[in-house]
Design an enzyme around this catalytic site. Structure first.
Site: not given
Length: 276
Positions: A155, A256
């Site tokens: 990521e 998240e």
């Protein structure tokens, strides 16, 4: 479409942190969710005691939730020292020691997505040396994950919160994905599309979705600014997730975000219980 058409998984390393780790899976289940994900829970222990691994596995199983994502060891999260696999010396050694442990734990719970966070740039070390080390370690991780049918995720973080991380754009992260897949020939390394980090970097989110959804193995969300629940910032998250689905992604969407000054269970009021 909208939020009701997504499959959400709750990140227990940023939500329900007001509870002890072993109580969080049951709390997510009580809030109506059937899936959870985790950063590596033992920030100082890439190889924790077997009893700790077994206790967490039993807690997930007893709660009746599915573990859909797990980070490899990445140092202390959240924090500026995040990431280990490209940091020469002890941190890289810790990452390598963690690979089989993390893959084995994931396999024990049927988890097939493992996030490998790149490390910060280190003063006095050639960035090319760090990138070569990262490729070596990601290749090791991808081959280990392949043995259990799992995907390794890479990521992009955001420069404001991780100023020393070299992966602070979607193209930079996808370039690493491509290098790992070319080195292994396995094609089991994919992009983790975190819409919060990408927004913080000022990226064109519809453009990123159009360009990279086919290379995406997982999606995570938080609103921006603030990294709060959907509706606390200015991102059109429902519309963006609709675009992701229309582009062909049908996997989990990780929640998240920070719950703010309220209990985590109260931070899901944006999502009807029947849609969890």
């Amino acid at each position: 479409m909208g939020f009701a058409d997504q499959r959400f998984t709750v990140n227990l390393s940023i939500l329900f942190t007001e509870l002890p780790l072993l109580e969080r899976p049951a709390a997510a289940a009580a809030a109506g969710f059937g899936a959870v994900e985790l950063w590596w829970p033992w920030t100082d222990a890439p190889v924790p005691e077997r009893s700790e691994l077994d206790a967490l596995r039993r807690a997930v199983e007893a709660a009746g939730v599915r573990l859909t994502g797990l980070n490899f060891y990445a140092g202390r999260l959240p924090g500026p020292d995040r990431g280990a696999l490209s940091v020469p010396g002890e941190e890289s050694d810790r990452f390598r020691a963690n690979i089989e442990v993390a893959v084995g734990f994931a396999e024990s719970l049927g988890c097939t997505a493992l996030n490998a966070l790149y490390g910060n740039r280190v003063a006095g070390v050639d960035p090319a040396e760090q990138d070569a080390l990262a490729l070596e370690n990601l290749v090791l991780a991808a081959r280990a994950a392949h043995r259990i049918g799992a995907t390794v995720l890479v990521e992009a973080l955001n420069k404001a919160e991780s100023p020393l991380c070299p992966l602070v754009s979607a193209p930079a992260a996808v370039a690493v994905v491509d290098r790992v897949n070319a080195a292994t020939g396995l094609r089991n390394t994919k992009f983790l599309m975190d819409l919060y980090h990408l927004a913080m970097n000022g990226e064109d989110l519809p453009g990123v979705i159009e360009r990279y959804t086919a290379r995406t193995g997982h999606v995570q969300i938080a609103d921006s600014p603030g990294r709060g629940a959907p509706g606390t910032g200015s991102l059109p998250l429902a519309d963006l997730l609709d675009q992701v689905r229309k582009a062909g992604y049908d996997g989990w969407v990780g929640l998240e975000y920070k719950p703010g000054d309220r209990p985590s269970a109260a931070s899901f009021d944006w999502l009807p219980r029947e849609a969890r």
